[in-house]
Design a protein around this motif. Structure first.
Motif, PDB file in Angstrom:
ATOM      1  N   VAL A 157      25.838 -23.819 -18.453  1.00 31.62           N
ATOM      2  CA  VAL A 157      24.857 -24.718 -20.004  1.00 31.62           C
ATOM      3  C   VAL A 157      23.600 -24.528 -18.947  1.00 31.62           C
ATOM      4  N   ALA A 158      23.914 -25.176 -17.403  1.00 28.57           N
ATOM      5  CA  ALA A 158      22.428 -24.793 -16.657  1.00 28.57           C
ATOM      6  C   ALA A 158      21.035 -23.923 -17.250  1.00 28.57           C
ATOM      7  N   SER A 159      21.854 -23.189 -17.721  1.00 30.78           N
ATOM      8  CA  SER A 159      21.260 -21.926 -18.429  1.00 30.78           C
ATOM      9  C   SER A 159      20.986 -22.051 -20.036  1.00 30.78           C
ATOM     10  N   ALA A 160      21.948 -22.915 -20.885  1.00 29.80           N
ATOM     11  CA  ALA A 160      22.041 -22.683 -21.888  1.00 29.80           C
ATOM     12  C   ALA A 160      21.151 -23.082 -22.876  1.00 29.80           C
ATOM     13  N   ARG A 161      20.724 -22.130 -24.148  1.00 26.95           N
ATOM     14  CA  ARG A 161      19.576 -22.439 -25.124  1.00 26.95           C
ATOM     15  C   ARG A 161      20.281 -24.444 -25.706  1.00 26.95           C
ATOM     16  N   LEU A 162      21.117 -24.473 -25.897  1.00 27.07           N
ATOM     17  CA  LEU A 162      21.736 -25.164 -26.724  1.00 27.07           C
ATOM     18  C   LEU A 162      23.239 -25.634 -26.322  1.00 27.07           C
ATOM     19  N   VAL A 163      23.747 -26.668 -26.466  1.00 27.18           N
ATOM     20  CA  VAL A 163      25.242 -27.029 -26.456  1.00 27.18           C
ATOM     21  C   VAL A 163      25.704 -27.785 -27.500  1.00 27.18           C
ATOM     22  N   LEU A 164      26.852 -27.539 -28.731  1.00 28.00           N
ATOM     23  CA  LEU A 164      27.000 -28.526 -29.798  1.00 28.00           C
ATOM     24  C   LEU A 164      28.282 -28.163 -29.320  1.00 28.00           C
ATOM     25  N   SER A 165      28.875 -30.087 -29.612  1.00 20.97           N
ATOM     26  CA  SER A 165      30.040 -30.777 -29.247  1.00 20.97           C
ATOM     27  C   SER A 165      30.570 -31.728 -30.031  1.00 20.97           C
ATOM     28  N   GLY A 166      31.102 -32.146 -29.719  1.00 19.66           N
ATOM     29  CA  GLY A 166      31.536 -33.544 -30.106  1.00 19.66           C
ATOM     30  C   GLY A 166      31.980 -34.866 -28.511  1.00 19.66           C
ATOM     31  N   ASP A 167      32.046 -35.395 -28.413  1.00 16.60           N
ATOM     32  CA  ASP A 167      31.576 -37.089 -27.782  1.00 16.60           C
ATOM     33  C   ASP A 167      32.999 -36.139 -26.211  1.00 16.60           C
ATOM     34  N   THR A 168      32.438 -36.027 -25.558  1.00 18.08           N
ATOM     35  CA  THR A 168      33.061 -35.021 -24.747  1.00 18.08           C
ATOM     36  C   THR A 168      32.330 -34.481 -23.709  1.00 18.08           C
ATOM     37  N   GLY A 169      33.476 -34.126 -22.501  1.00 18.22           N
ATOM     38  CA  GLY A 169      32.662 -33.656 -20.863  1.00 18.22           C
ATOM     39  C   GLY A 169      31.603 -33.445 -20.667  1.00 18.22           C
ATOM     40  N   ILE A 170      31.503 -31.572 -21.796  1.00 17.19           N
ATOM     41  CA  ILE A 170      30.803 -31.160 -21.225  1.00 17.19           C
ATOM     42  C   ILE A 170      29.149 -31.753 -22.197  1.00 17.19           C
ATOM     43  N   ALA A 171      28.850 -33.192 -23.264  1.00 17.34           N
ATOM     44  CA  ALA A 171      27.847 -33.249 -23.782  1.00 17.34           C
ATOM     45  C   ALA A 171      27.245 -33.964 -22.121  1.00 17.34           C
ATOM     46  N   HIS A 172      28.047 -34.469 -21.695  1.00 13.15           N
ATOM     47  CA  HIS A 172      27.965 -34.987 -20.595  1.00 13.15           C
ATOM     48  C   HIS A 172      27.015 -34.000 -19.141  1.00 13.15           C
TER      49      HIS A 172
END
Length: 330
Positions: free
Chosen positions: A232-247
């Protein structure tokens, strides 16, 4: 409440729940570290969170617990215990059982002798815990969400992360729609990976298949939390629902598109002003429901793709597949 930090050498925090809940507490953990810089701060939480706990710079160790009712008396007992788990009464009972000399918690009628602020259902989860500390005279900055970067390299650099899972079906956007968006992102040249827990691997594989992605793009079940943090720290984008990876995206200021259904971003959403897009229809429901929430199903693939386009600065994405279905998967 505290004349000085010198009489506090052992602090215990109870936050025995999942990734997203843990991450909303980071500003409060930091507030405790600043208030008690020489204390040993222990977090009672699931052991899987230990790599991220150390990345806060505020926590020294974890006592593994997977929920309430698992804490035992500690020797020596903590000088201060802090209830970041909930309103009580079980969480209060657990912390009192450790033999703590002092306790910071929300007020509960079963423990009228213990002071604390009343619980507020409407408060944002980050501010809930910084406010709890402020009532005890401990300052905490609710904006201090950042984690240190893991030392390990990411499994994939500059990835676009598609994360189709969530802890309850009510918060899971349909697989077909995740697949459509992932397909368009991949067709535009982005390195798309699909993440999730080991239990969510089948769902992740299905998303990859519907997007025409190679199975090597499926990382669900392959990463521990330190590996996920590096990704996640190096990613271009995160696409998700309301869950832990969004935080986690919020913790690294990684651009994200987060789909909300039964829960409100006013309570669980990313901080304002960051590179985060929230899509929400403005209504709430049962976040633990057995079926996808109607408000979540009202969010179509094209809308999500346009939001991803804006975050990536790529005006071509929404033109690749303009006729996405908006109905739920059958």
């Amino acid at each position: 409440m505290f004349a000085s930090s010198g009489d506090i050498s052992r602090v215990l925090i109870l936050r025995a729940i999942g990734l997203g809940d843990f991450l909303t507490g980071v500003p409060a953990y930091r507030g405790l570290r600043q208030a008690f810089p020489k204390a040993r701060i222990t977090l009672a939480a699931p052991a899987v969170l230990e790599p991220l706990a150390l990345l806060t710079g505020a926590i020294d160790r974890i006592v593994p617990v997977n929920g309430l009712g698992e804490l035992s008396p500690l020797f020596p007992p903590p000088d201060l215990a802090v209830n970041f788990h909930g309103a009580g009464p079980q969480s209060i009972r657990d912390l009192l059982a450790t033999g703590t000399r002092r306790l910071i918690t929300h007020r509960h009628p079963e423990y009228p002798q213990i002071p604390g602020p009343p619980w507020s259902e409407e408060m944002h989860e980050v501010k809930r815990w910084t406010r709890l500390l402020s009532t005890a005279g401990i300052a905490a900055d609710s904006r201090a969400l950042q984690l240190a970067r893991p030392t390990r390299p990411p499994a994939v650099s500059d990835a676009v992360i598609v994360h189709p899972g969530a802890s309850a079906e009510a918060r899971r956007w349909p697989i077909d729609r995740f697949g459509h968006v992932a397909e368009a992102l991949s067709a535009s040249g982005y390195s798309v990976v699909v993440t999730g827990s080991a239990a969510e691997r089948t769902r992740a594989v299905t998303v990859a298949q519907r997007a025409g992605l190679d199975q090597n793009s499926v990382l669900a079940g392959d990463l521990d939390l330190a590996g996920l943090a590096a990704l996640v720290a190096s990613a271009r984008l995160v696409l998700s629902g309301d869950t832990g990876i969004a935080h986690l995206a919020s913790a690294y200021a990684t651009p994200s598109v987060v789909l909300f259904g039964p829960t409100s971003p006013l309570q669980w959403g990313p901080p304002a002003g960051g590179p985060f897009t929230v899509i929400w229809r403005g209504v709430t429901g049962n976040p633990h429901g057995r079926w996808a929430d109607p408000a979540l199903l009202d969010i179509g693939s094209e809308e999500v793709l346009k939001a991803a386009e804006a975050r990536l600065g790529d005006a071509s994405l929404s033109q690749l597949r303009p006729d996405y279905p908006n109905s739920a998967e059958k």
